[in-house]
Design an enzyme around this catalytic site. Structure first.
Site, PDB file in Angstrom:
ATOM      1  N   LYS A 124       0.825  -1.210   0.000  1.00 28.96           N
ATOM      2  CA  LYS A 124       0.000   0.000   0.000  1.00 28.96           C
ATOM      3  C   LYS A 124       0.868   1.273   0.000  1.00 28.96           C
ATOM      4  O   LYS A 124       2.091   1.201   0.189  1.00 28.96           O
ATOM      5  CB  LYS A 124      -0.916  -0.040   1.222  1.00 28.96           C
ATOM      6  CG  LYS A 124      -1.992  -1.141   1.150  1.00 28.96           C
ATOM      7  CD  LYS A 124      -2.812  -1.147   2.436  1.00 28.96           C
ATOM      8  CE  LYS A 124      -4.029  -2.046   2.342  1.00 28.96           C
ATOM      9  NZ  LYS A 124      -4.830  -1.996   3.591  1.00 28.96           N
ATOM     10  N   TYR A 163     -12.223  -2.646  -3.240  1.00 31.00           N
ATOM     11  CA  TYR A 163     -12.845  -2.592  -1.915  1.00 31.00           C
ATOM     12  C   TYR A 163     -14.374  -2.564  -1.978  1.00 31.00           C
ATOM     13  O   TYR A 163     -15.010  -2.078  -1.041  1.00 31.00           O
ATOM     14  CB  TYR A 163     -12.298  -1.385  -1.154  1.00 31.00           C
ATOM     15  CG  TYR A 163     -10.879  -1.591  -0.660  1.00 31.00           C
ATOM     16  CD1 TYR A 163     -10.551  -2.703   0.121  1.00 31.00           C
ATOM     17  CD2 TYR A 163      -9.868  -0.682  -0.953  1.00 31.00           C
ATOM     18  CE1 TYR A 163      -9.247  -2.911   0.577  1.00 31.00           C
ATOM     19  CE2 TYR A 163      -8.565  -0.883  -0.500  1.00 31.00           C
ATOM     20  CZ  TYR A 163      -8.271  -1.992   0.266  1.00 31.00           C
ATOM     21  OH  TYR A 163      -6.993  -2.193   0.730  1.00 31.00           O
ATOM     22  N   ASN A 208      -1.850   0.158   7.135  1.00 32.54           N
ATOM     23  CA  ASN A 208      -1.331  -1.135   7.572  1.00 32.54           C
ATOM     24  C   ASN A 208      -0.509  -1.848   6.487  1.00 32.54           C
ATOM     25  O   ASN A 208      -0.395  -3.068   6.473  1.00 32.54           O
ATOM     26  CB  ASN A 208      -2.469  -2.018   8.091  1.00 32.54           C
ATOM     27  CG  ASN A 208      -3.530  -2.239   7.044  1.00 32.54           C
ATOM     28  OD1 ASN A 208      -3.420  -1.763   5.929  1.00 32.54           O
ATOM     29  ND2 ASN A 208      -4.558  -2.976   7.394  1.00 32.54           N
ATOM     30  N   HIS A 251      -2.082  -5.291   1.485  1.00 35.14           N
ATOM     31  CA  HIS A 251      -3.373  -5.929   1.250  1.00 35.14           C
ATOM     32  C   HIS A 251      -3.141  -7.356   0.795  1.00 35.14           C
ATOM     33  O   HIS A 251      -2.238  -7.602   0.000  1.00 35.14           O
ATOM     34  CB  HIS A 251      -4.161  -5.193   0.155  1.00 35.14           C
ATOM     35  CG  HIS A 251      -5.349  -5.985  -0.341  1.00 35.14           C
ATOM     36  ND1 HIS A 251      -6.577  -5.938   0.274  1.00 35.14           N
ATOM     37  CD2 HIS A 251      -5.471  -6.878  -1.358  1.00 35.14           C
ATOM     38  CE1 HIS A 251      -7.410  -6.771  -0.355  1.00 35.14           C
ATOM     39  NE2 HIS A 251      -6.767  -7.351  -1.349  1.00 35.14           N
ATOM     40  N   GLU A 267     -10.166 -10.543  -7.263  1.00 33.88           N
ATOM     41  CA  GLU A 267      -9.245  -9.397  -7.186  1.00 33.88           C
ATOM     42  C   GLU A 267      -8.119  -9.433  -8.228  1.00 33.88           C
ATOM     43  O   GLU A 267      -7.731  -8.384  -8.750  1.00 33.88           O
ATOM     44  CB  GLU A 267      -8.615  -9.345  -5.779  1.00 33.88           C
ATOM     45  CG  GLU A 267      -9.629  -8.974  -4.700  1.00 33.88           C
ATOM     46  CD  GLU A 267      -9.065  -9.086  -3.282  1.00 33.88           C
ATOM     47  OE1 GLU A 267      -7.879  -9.442  -3.120  1.00 33.88           O
ATOM     48  OE2 GLU A 267      -9.816  -8.808  -2.332  1.00 33.88           O
TER      49      GLU A 267
HETATM   50  P1  IDP Z   1      -7.724  -6.679   5.688  1.00 33.77           P
HETATM   51  O1  IDP Z   1      -6.893  -5.678   4.917  1.00 33.77           O
HETATM   52  O2  IDP Z   1      -6.965  -7.261   6.852  1.00 33.77           O
HETATM   53  O3  IDP Z   1      -8.359  -7.728   4.811  1.00 33.77           O
HETATM   54  P2  IDP Z   1     -10.359  -5.439   5.831  1.00 33.77           P
HETATM   55  O4  IDP Z   1     -11.337  -5.648   6.928  1.00 33.77           O
HETATM   56  O5  IDP Z   1     -10.653  -6.078   4.514  1.00 33.77           O
HETATM   57  O6  IDP Z   1      -8.917  -5.847   6.387  1.00 33.77           O
HETATM   58  O7  IDP Z   1     -10.235  -3.866   5.621  1.00 33.77           O
HETATM   59  C1  IDP Z   1      -9.609  -3.333   4.469  1.00 33.77           C
HETATM   60  C2  IDP Z   1      -8.717  -2.200   4.908  1.00 33.77           C
HETATM   61  O8  IDP Z   1      -9.504  -1.133   5.414  1.00 33.77           O
HETATM   62  C3  IDP Z   1      -7.750  -2.532   6.052  1.00 33.77           C
HETATM   63  O9  IDP Z   1      -6.583  -3.185   5.594  1.00 33.77           O
HETATM   64  C4  IDP Z   1      -7.474  -1.156   6.622  1.00 33.77           C
HETATM   65  O10 IDP Z   1      -6.542  -0.440   5.800  1.00 33.77           O
HETATM   66  C5  IDP Z   1      -8.827  -0.487   6.482  1.00 33.77           C
HETATM   67  N1  IDP Z   1      -9.696  -0.631   7.659  1.00 33.77           N
HETATM   68  C6  IDP Z   1     -10.311  -1.758   8.094  1.00 33.77           C
HETATM   69  N2  IDP Z   1     -11.061  -1.534   9.193  1.00 33.77           N
HETATM   70  C7  IDP Z   1     -10.913  -0.216   9.458  1.00 33.77           C
HETATM   71  C8  IDP Z   1     -11.445   0.640  10.483  1.00 33.77           C
HETATM   72  O11 IDP Z   1     -12.208   0.236  11.365  1.00 33.77           O
HETATM   73  N3  IDP Z   1     -11.048   1.942  10.428  1.00 33.77           N
HETATM   74  C9  IDP Z   1     -10.206   2.429   9.482  1.00 33.77           C
HETATM   75  N4  IDP Z   1      -9.706   1.663   8.480  1.00 33.77           N
HETATM   76  C10 IDP Z   1     -10.055   0.356   8.485  1.00 33.77           C
HETATM   77 MG    MG Z   2      -9.788  -7.544   3.324  1.00 36.80          MG
END
Ligand code: IDP
Ligand code: MG
Length: 153
Positions: A10, A50, A113, A116, A127
Site C-alpha cells: 500500500k 474494496y 497497515n 493488502h 481481485e
Molecule cells: P484486511 O486488509 O486485513 O483484509 P479489511 O477488513 O478487509 O482488512 O479492511 C480493508 C482495509 O480497510 C484494512 O486493511 C485497513 O486499511 C482499512 N480498515 C479496516 N477496518 C478499518 C477501520 O475500522 N477503520 C479504518 N480503516 C479500516
Molecule cells: Mg480484506
C-alpha cells in the site's frame, strides 16, 4: 495449477521504503512471484478492489488512502498461498498484529497497515483480474521447488 493470491504494498509501504522488506518476507517463505505492477490506483480501481466494504464508515477514507500515492500490486502462487500470505501479513490493525508479522513488526496504525492480501479463494479470483490480464501473470517453473516444498511444484 497452484493457488494464487493478490498482495498489494500500500502507499505507506512505498513511501516508507518498505517495499523490499515486505516483498522479501514473501520470497523467503518460498512463495512464487507470478505478477507485479507499480501504479497509482484510480478511484475506480480502488472502489472495485474494496467493493465489499461499500457503505462502511471506513470505505471512503480507505479509497482515498489507497489512491493517495503509488502501490506495488503483486500476484503470488503456491499451494495454500492465500492463508500463508495472510499469516505473514498479520491481523488487520497494526497495533493488534503479532510480532513476527509484517503489520506487527512494521506498523501500529489502523488504516495505514502497509499491505493488502486476498482473504479467500473467492476474493483472490475476483481481485487478481482487477489488476492483471491473464497474459500478465507469468507462468514459469521454480527450479528449487523440491528444496522449498519437499516435492516438485
Ligand atoms: P484486511 O486488509 O486485513 O483484509 P479489511 O477488513 O478487509 O482488512 O479492511 C480493508 C482495509 O480497510 C484494512 O486493511 C485497513 O486499511 C482499512 N480498515 C479496516 N477496518 C478499518 C477501520 O475500522 N477503520 C479504518 N480503516 C479500516
Ligand atoms: Mg480484506
Amino acid at each position: 495449477m497452484a493457488e494464487r493470491t493478490l498482495v498489494i504494498i500500500k502507499p505507506d509501504g512505498v513511501q516508507r521504503h518498505l517495499v523490499g522488506e515486505i516483498i522479501s518476507r514473501f520470497e523467503k517463505k518460498g512463495l512464487k512471484l507470478v505478477g507485479a505492477k507499480f501504479l497509482r490506483m484510480s478511484k475506480e480501481l480502488a472502489e472495485q478492489l474494496y467493493s465489499v466494504h461499500e457503505g462502511k464508515t471506513f470505505h471512503d477514507p480507505l479509497v482515498a488512502y489507497i489512491c493517495s500515492s503509488p502501490v506495488l500490486v503483486t500476484a503470488w502462487e503456491a499451494n495454500g498461498v492465500i492463508d500463508m500470505a495472510r499469516k505473514l501479513m498479520g491481523a488487520t490493525f497494526g497495533f493488534e498484529a503479532e510480532p513476527g508479522t509484517i503489520r506487527g513488526d512494521l506498523g501500529s496504525s489502523i488504516r495505514y497497515n502497509l499491505v493488502h492480501g486476498s482473504d479467500s479463494l473467492e476474493s483472490a479470483k475476483r481481485e487478481i483480474p482487477i489488476f492483471f490480464k491473464d497474459e500478465e501473470i507469468v507462468d514459469y517453473e521454480l527450479t528449487n521447488a523440491l528444496w522449498l516444498y519437499g516435492q516438485r511444484e
